[in-house]
Design a protein around this motif. Structure first.
Motif, PDB file in Angstrom:
ATOM      1  N   GLU A 156      57.648  28.231  61.407  1.00 42.64           N
ATOM      2  CA  GLU A 156      58.100  27.766  60.105  1.00 42.64           C
ATOM      3  C   GLU A 156      58.043  28.921  59.114  1.00 42.64           C
ATOM      4  N   ARG A 157      58.170  30.121  59.646  1.00 37.25           N
ATOM      5  CA  ARG A 157      58.141  31.323  58.819  1.00 37.25           C
ATOM      6  C   ARG A 157      59.513  31.977  58.832  1.00 37.25           C
ATOM      7  N   ALA A 158      59.745  32.880  57.890  1.00 39.44           N
ATOM      8  CA  ALA A 158      61.022  33.577  57.828  1.00 39.44           C
ATOM      9  C   ALA A 158      60.822  34.972  57.243  1.00 39.44           C
ATOM     10  N   VAL A 159      61.697  35.878  57.652  1.00 37.63           N
ATOM     11  CA  VAL A 159      61.758  37.218  57.075  1.00 37.63           C
ATOM     12  C   VAL A 159      63.101  37.349  56.371  1.00 37.63           C
ATOM     13  N   VAL A 160      63.087  37.770  55.113  1.00 34.73           N
ATOM     14  CA  VAL A 160      64.328  38.007  54.373  1.00 34.73           C
ATOM     15  C   VAL A 160      64.336  39.464  53.919  1.00 34.73           C
ATOM     16  N   ILE A 161      65.448  40.142  54.142  1.00 30.34           N
ATOM     17  CA  ILE A 161      65.552  41.576  53.860  1.00 30.34           C
ATOM     18  C   ILE A 161      66.737  41.818  52.932  1.00 30.34           C
ATOM     19  N   GLY A 162      66.528  42.637  51.901  1.00 28.02           N
ATOM     20  CA  GLY A 162      67.602  43.028  51.007  1.00 28.02           C
ATOM     21  C   GLY A 162      67.703  44.534  50.913  1.00 28.02           C
ATOM     22  N   THR A 163      68.935  45.052  50.960  1.00 30.09           N
ATOM     23  CA  THR A 163      69.126  46.502  50.892  1.00 30.09           C
ATOM     24  C   THR A 163      70.543  46.816  50.446  1.00 30.09           C
ATOM     25  N   SER A 164      70.749  48.061  50.011  1.00 31.81           N
ATOM     26  CA  SER A 164      72.068  48.483  49.548  1.00 31.81           C
ATOM     27  C   SER A 164      72.315  49.922  49.998  1.00 31.81           C
ATOM     28  N   THR A 165      72.451  50.859  49.067  1.00 29.22           N
ATOM     29  CA  THR A 165      72.744  52.245  49.431  1.00 29.22           C
ATOM     30  C   THR A 165      71.669  52.800  50.364  1.00 29.22           C
ATOM     31  N   ALA A 260      74.661  38.765  47.719  1.00 35.05           N
ATOM     32  CA  ALA A 260      73.621  39.247  46.816  1.00 35.05           C
ATOM     33  C   ALA A 260      72.257  38.891  47.379  1.00 35.05           C
ATOM     34  N   VAL A 261      71.313  39.812  47.213  1.00 35.59           N
ATOM     35  CA  VAL A 261      69.947  39.597  47.684  1.00 35.59           C
ATOM     36  C   VAL A 261      69.285  38.455  46.907  1.00 35.59           C
ATOM     37  N   ASP A 262      69.516  38.403  45.603  1.00 38.04           N
ATOM     38  CA  ASP A 262      68.907  37.342  44.787  1.00 38.04           C
ATOM     39  C   ASP A 262      69.308  35.951  45.286  1.00 38.04           C
ATOM     40  N   ALA A 268      65.850  31.075  50.171  1.00 39.46           N
ATOM     41  CA  ALA A 268      64.660  31.063  51.040  1.00 39.46           C
ATOM     42  C   ALA A 268      63.475  30.433  50.321  1.00 39.46           C
ATOM     43  N   ALA A 269      63.383  30.655  49.007  1.00 36.95           N
ATOM     44  CA  ALA A 269      62.283  30.087  48.226  1.00 36.95           C
ATOM     45  C   ALA A 269      62.287  28.568  48.263  1.00 36.95           C
ATOM     46  N   LYS A 270      63.471  27.987  48.381  1.00 39.62           N
ATOM     47  CA  LYS A 270      63.605  26.527  48.318  1.00 39.62           C
ATOM     48  C   LYS A 270      63.709  25.869  49.692  1.00 39.62           C
ATOM     49  N   ALA A 271      63.640  26.666  50.750  1.00 40.28           N
ATOM     50  CA  ALA A 271      63.857  26.136  52.097  1.00 40.28           C
ATOM     51  C   ALA A 271      62.585  25.627  52.768  1.00 40.28           C
ATOM     52  N   GLN A 272      61.476  25.578  52.024  1.00 45.49           N
ATOM     53  CA  GLN A 272      60.227  24.965  52.480  1.00 45.49           C
ATOM     54  C   GLN A 272      59.661  25.623  53.743  1.00 45.49           C
ATOM     55  N   PHE A 273      59.682  26.949  53.775  1.00 48.55           N
ATOM     56  CA  PHE A 273      59.007  27.670  54.857  1.00 48.55           C
ATOM     57  C   PHE A 273      57.502  27.688  54.590  1.00 48.55           C
ATOM     58  N   GLU A 274      56.724  27.738  55.656  1.00 47.54           N
ATOM     59  CA  GLU A 274      55.276  27.877  55.497  1.00 47.54           C
ATOM     60  C   GLU A 274      54.925  29.232  54.894  1.00 47.54           C
ATOM     61  N   HIS A 275      55.744  30.235  55.202  1.00 43.12           N
ATOM     62  CA  HIS A 275      55.502  31.581  54.684  1.00 43.12           C
ATOM     63  C   HIS A 275      56.806  32.360  54.741  1.00 43.12           C
ATOM     64  N   VAL A 276      57.080  33.129  53.690  1.00 44.34           N
ATOM     65  CA  VAL A 276      58.261  33.985  53.647  1.00 44.34           C
ATOM     66  C   VAL A 276      57.808  35.432  53.483  1.00 44.34           C
ATOM     67  N   THR A 277      58.298  36.302  54.365  1.00 43.60           N
ATOM     68  CA  THR A 277      58.079  37.742  54.216  1.00 43.60           C
ATOM     69  C   THR A 277      59.356  38.340  53.642  1.00 43.60           C
ATOM     70  N   GLY A 291      65.101  37.148  42.712  1.00 47.83           N
ATOM     71  CA  GLY A 291      64.874  36.297  43.878  1.00 47.83           C
ATOM     72  C   GLY A 291      63.442  36.345  44.354  1.00 47.83           C
ATOM     73  N   LEU A 292      62.813  37.501  44.231  1.00 48.65           N
ATOM     74  CA  LEU A 292      61.395  37.631  44.587  1.00 48.65           C
ATOM     75  C   LEU A 292      60.537  36.743  43.696  1.00 48.65           C
ATOM     76  N   LYS A 293      60.873  36.669  42.431  1.00 48.06           N
ATOM     77  CA  LYS A 293      60.134  35.779  41.517  1.00 48.06           C
ATOM     78  C   LYS A 293      60.251  34.329  41.971  1.00 48.06           C
ATOM     79  N   GLN A 294      61.428  33.950  42.434  1.00 43.61           N
ATOM     80  CA  GLN A 294      61.625  32.588  42.915  1.00 43.61           C
ATOM     81  C   GLN A 294      60.796  32.317  44.167  1.00 43.61           C
ATOM     82  N   ILE A 295      60.766  33.275  45.091  1.00 43.30           N
ATOM     83  CA  ILE A 295      59.958  33.116  46.306  1.00 43.30           C
ATOM     84  C   ILE A 295      58.485  32.955  45.936  1.00 43.30           C
ATOM     85  N   ALA A 296      58.008  33.801  45.029  1.00 44.01           N
ATOM     86  CA  ALA A 296      56.600  33.750  44.638  1.00 44.01           C
ATOM     87  C   ALA A 296      56.245  32.428  43.960  1.00 44.01           C
ATOM     88  N   SER A 297      57.227  31.805  43.293  1.00 37.38           N
ATOM     89  CA  SER A 297      56.986  30.542  42.586  1.00 37.38           C
ATOM     90  C   SER A 297      57.014  29.322  43.500  1.00 37.38           C
TER      91      SER A 297
END
Length: 343
Positions: A156-165, A260-262, A268-277, A291-297
């Protein structure tokens, strides 16, 4: 004001003019030379010592991919590839990014509007390249060993990655090190236009033990699979009981980006994971910070940020760190092991 000198390399006289005209409109950039193929580019680069080179992928006599290693040897220089949307063009572009090019732009198909879009995109790419740290490709970079994974049942965990240049090169230093039995799915937003994420996914899948693919709307997320948002589409997820369903949409761009990463992180913040990395890798701008603020909240989380020491462009990691929500900062060579440790 710092003036950045640009060498324009393209087989097409039309494209050389379009790119040169776009550059000359920017107060802090100037065209220092033009070349028609890779061989001419090498000669010009040695003589002119440009700061940035725009390099056509497909040219006669010597292609951009063939010339790239020699151009990177001439002096510290950041190279932006100029690619067609053909299958061979996108694949060669991915190889060039892995070999040290910092970014790319897609050639316009036709029409004034597409040329105007290229001019706007080129301005953004040039500014990113001007900020980018020149980092020669290391064939023997130290890599932190990835521990074995002991997994049973559905995570019930997930990894989300954001990147650009610089992201394609960074992802190539992370995803191939993740073990096949990674006990959670990985969701990725790489700022990239339509047509190129398919080549990126294919290349990373060939290099990795985990499965790497473009995300498809409606599919159910599986452990040990990395899903890359297709160019031109936001990637979100919806909880359906014990499953997570992926969704693609073409809602308006965020920070000028789609995907967009956000958008991914907020989903992911709203998908009810036990833990998000959450992982923020190299990139210009601030996408991912909100988006990180949303995950933390909304969720128990860990946030790993790439260190300035390994970033091509430190913008996105810096913005994430400015929120005060980053758990740890790591060199890119350590990132895969840290992701596995947090799963």
């Amino acid at each position: 004001m710092t003036h950045h000198r640009v060498l324009v390399v393209d087989d097409s006289a039309f494209m050389r003019k379009v790119i040169s005209d776009a550059i000359e409109l920017l107060a802090d950039f100037t065209v220092c030379g033009r070349a028609r193929n890779g061989r001419e580019a090498i000669i010009q680069a040695r003589l002119l010592k440009p700061d940035i080179i725009t390099l056509d992928v497909e040219m006669p006599i010597m292609t951009g991919l063939e010339a790239l290693p020699e151009l990177l040897k001439t002096a510290p220089v950041n190279v932006i590839m100029v690619s067609s949307l053909t299958s061979s063009g996108t694949e060669e572009t991915m190889k060039a990014l892995s070999a040290g090019a910092v970014d790319f732009i897609a050639k316009p198909d036709n029409g004034i509007s597409s040329v105007d879009r290229l001019s706007e995109e080129l301005a953004c790419k040039l500014r990113a390249a001007a900020e980018a740290q020149y980092r020669p490709v290391s064939l023997s970079a130290p890599v932190k060993r990835v521990p074995n994974v002991q997994s049973s049942g559905t995570s019930e965990r997930a990894v989300v990655i954001g990147t650009s240049t610089g992201g394609p090169k960074a992802l190539q230093m992370v995803l191939p090190l993740l073990p096949k039995d990674l006990p959670c799915p990985v969701f990725i937003v790489q700022h990239m236009p339509a047509g190129f994420t398919a080549s990126l996914s294919k290349r990373l899948n060939n290099l990795s033990a985990i499965t790497v693919k473009e995300a498809e709307s409606g599919e159910i997320a599986k452990n040990g699979v990395a899903y890359i948002a297709p160019g031109g589409y936001h990637l979100t997820m919806i909880r359906k009981g014990t499953n997570v369903s992926l969704q693609l949409d073409q809602e308006k761009p965020v920070h000028g980006h789609r995907p967009a990463v956000d958008v991914l992180f907020t989903s992911a913040a709203k998908a009810q994971f036990e833990h998000v990395t959450a992982v923020i890798l190299t990139g210009m701008g601030k996408d991912g910070a909100e988006g990180l603020k949303q995950i933390a909240s909304h969720s128990p989380y860990t946030c790993l940020s790439e260190s300035e020491a390994s970033c091509i462009v430190y913008g996105m990691p810096r913005a994430a760190e400015s929120t005060g929500l980053v758990t740890a900062v790591h060199h890119l060579h350590e990132m895969a092991a840290e992701i596995v440790r947090r799963c």
